[in-house]
Design a protein around this motif. Structure first.
Motif, PDB file in Angstrom:
ATOM      1  N   SER A  12      -7.165  -2.714  -0.199  1.00 43.47           N
ATOM      2  CA  SER A  12      -6.312  -2.587  -1.383  1.00 43.47           C
ATOM      3  C   SER A  12      -7.001  -1.773  -2.472  1.00 43.47           C
ATOM      4  CB  SER A  12      -5.938  -3.967  -1.926  1.00 43.47           C
ATOM      5  OG  SER A  12      -5.132  -4.671  -1.004  1.00 43.47           O
TER       6      SER A  12
ATOM      7  N   TRP B 279       0.787  -1.224   0.000  1.00 40.87           N
ATOM      8  CA  TRP B 279       0.000   0.000   0.000  1.00 40.87           C
ATOM      9  C   TRP B 279       0.828   1.288   0.000  1.00 40.87           C
ATOM     10  CZ3 TRP B 279      -3.110  -2.651   4.417  1.00 40.87           C
ATOM     11  CH2 TRP B 279      -3.972  -3.607   3.859  1.00 40.87           C
TER      12      TRP B 279
ATOM     13  N   SER C  52      -6.026   2.194  -3.660  1.00 39.70           N
ATOM     14  CA  SER C  52      -5.374   2.146  -4.969  1.00 39.70           C
ATOM     15  C   SER C  52      -5.392   3.518  -5.624  1.00 39.70           C
ATOM     16  CB  SER C  52      -6.092   1.134  -5.873  1.00 39.70           C
ATOM     17  OG  SER C  52      -7.399   1.607  -6.200  1.00 39.70           O
ATOM     18  N   GLU C  53      -4.494   3.740  -6.550  1.00 44.50           N
ATOM     19  CA  GLU C  53      -4.408   5.037  -7.226  1.00 44.50           C
ATOM     20  C   GLU C  53      -5.726   5.382  -7.924  1.00 44.50           C
ATOM     21  OE1 GLU C  53      -1.691   7.490 -10.512  1.00 44.50           O
ATOM     22  OE2 GLU C  53      -0.996   5.575  -9.690  1.00 44.50           O
TER      23      GLU C  53
END
Length: 421
Positions: free
Chosen positions: A327, A121, A331-332
């Protein structure tokens, strides 16, 4: 997919939870496993929640994601019930306010997420104001999700009329500009006397703190030379307007004061611009933002970071699926979506660019890089409930001896932090 919104609205904030059972999706080809997600009202829009849920379920066909939107009132007791296993409610992932994590760590029942945080992460790039409150003794329990902080909101037209062409980069430039703006009926800045959130940033800039831990005990530190220097600067700035000495920024609401048209600057979250324009539509297009200046031009001033972290209870029946949810949320893709939808600061310094074009959010990201959180004590909420910092600030602004007033406040902070509830 199920999304449940309670009827009553609440303030911006943070608590997400996730219930599930069994193993990772698709492992046995049976019915989808239910995963329940709690979000505090206002932390994400209904559109964001719908898009995230649909995408998550599509990418994890063995999981059925149920989103429940919660209110702030009573949420601490409910989260503690989940962590202790004394509640009929269950959760796999919980989003909590970043400054609340210490309380939940003390409750016990949190999963350690150090390895996942560092490995998967991007922990090395996290905002310190979100990650530090989520850790204890090097173990990470809270995973940063999003942040928000204060900036300077200013009148572009008044700055131009006063010959202030560029946003100040240092405290001294800021004072000089504010002095030029403070003339006649016009206030250079409206700064309420008890805005301790802003004071905290000035204290941190000087190398001080509100309280520190040593030898297993917490002590208030408002009477250190560094903290007193922060208060001295606050007093200088406060004098360049007509903010009350004995009230905070909500008494009266500073956005309403600004909207009256005789104030050049306030310090607050960018979202207050909408409130200002609602009260005075004539100010539309005349407002701008800049990061709170620091002592030197090479970096902005420190700010108190607000926002949320994600935690996983030890009692979850589906830790692996909970990891999948975190996750996705960090995330981006979803950090970008959340930041742009809600005008937040993403959880990593490396994602600051995703809010370019949003002037308010961009100003926040500059300050967020220097962001801090309140002392990492489970008792800090008790300090805020009583808040001896506020009368201390009023005493100094009214001419009382700063060191003596600070010692009184520090002693009280120490007493509260060392008390048994």
């Amino acid at each position: 997919m199920k999304i449940r919104f309670p009827a009553v609205c609440a303030a911006l904030a943070a608590a997400v939870a996730l219930t599930a059972c069994g193993t990772l999706p698709g492992s046995d080809g049976g019915d989808p496993e239910k995963v329940t997600l709690w979000l505090m009202k206002g932390s994400a829009s209904e559109g964001f929640i719908t898009r995230f849920t649909e995408t998550f379920e599509r990418e994890h066909p063995g999981l059925d994601l149920e989103v429940k939107v919660q209110e702030w009132t009573g949420i601490g007791e409910r989260v503690n019930g989940v962590l202790k296993g004394t509640s009929t409610e269950t959760a796999d992932v919980i989003e909590v306010g970043n400054t609340q994590v210490a309380q939940y760590i003390e409750t016990g029942g949190l999963s350690e997420l150090t390895l996942e945080g560092l490995r998967d992460w991007g922990g090395k790039d996290w905002l310190k104001g979100l990650s530090d409150p989520g850790s204890v003794n090097g173990a990470q329990y809270g995973i940063p999700w999003y942040a928000a902080n204060r900036v300077v909101i200013y009148r572009k037209d008044l700055f131009e009329a006063a010959g202030v062409k560029d946003a100040p980069k240092t405290r001294q430039e800021w004072l000089a500009a504010t002095q030029r703006l403070d003339k006649g009926a016009q206030q250079g800045i409206y700064l309420a006397g008890q805005n301790w959130y802003v004071l905290a940033g000035f204290i941190w800039d000087e190398g001080g703190d509100l309280a520190v831990e040593g030898g297993g005990a917490w002590s208030g530190t408002l009477d250190t030379d560094q903290a007193l220097a922060g208060m001295a600067f606050y007093k200088q700035l406060h004098a360049l307007g007509e903010g009350p000495e004995d009230a905070d920024e909500e008494t009266p609401p500073q956005a309403e004061v600004f909207a009256r048209g005789q104030v050049a600057q306030i310090i607050g979250p960018p979202g207050q611009v909408a409130q200002i324009e609602q009260h005075n539509p004539a100010l539309k297009g005349k407002l701008g933002y800049f990061a709170i200046p620091g002592k030197t031009a090479d970096r902005p001033g420190a700010v108190l970071t607000g926002g949320s972290d994600l935690i996983i209870p030890q009692k979850t029946g589906n830790r692996r699926a909970a990891i999948e949810v975190i996750s996705a949320l960090v995330s981006e893709k979803w950090q970008t979506e959340l930041a742009r939808t809600m005008s937040y600061v993403p959880n990593k310094t490396t994602l600051a660019h995703v809010v370019q074009g949003n002037d308010g959010a961009t100003a926040m990201t500059l300050g967020a890089a220097q962001g801090r959180a309140t002392p990492k004590s489970a008792r800090w909420a008790d300090v805020e409930a009583e808040n001896p910092i506020k009368p201390y600030m009023t005493a100094v602004l009214n001419g009382q001896d700063p060191r003596r007033a600070a010692k009184t406040a520090s002693d009280r902070i120490s007493q509260v932090l060392s008390s048994d509830r």
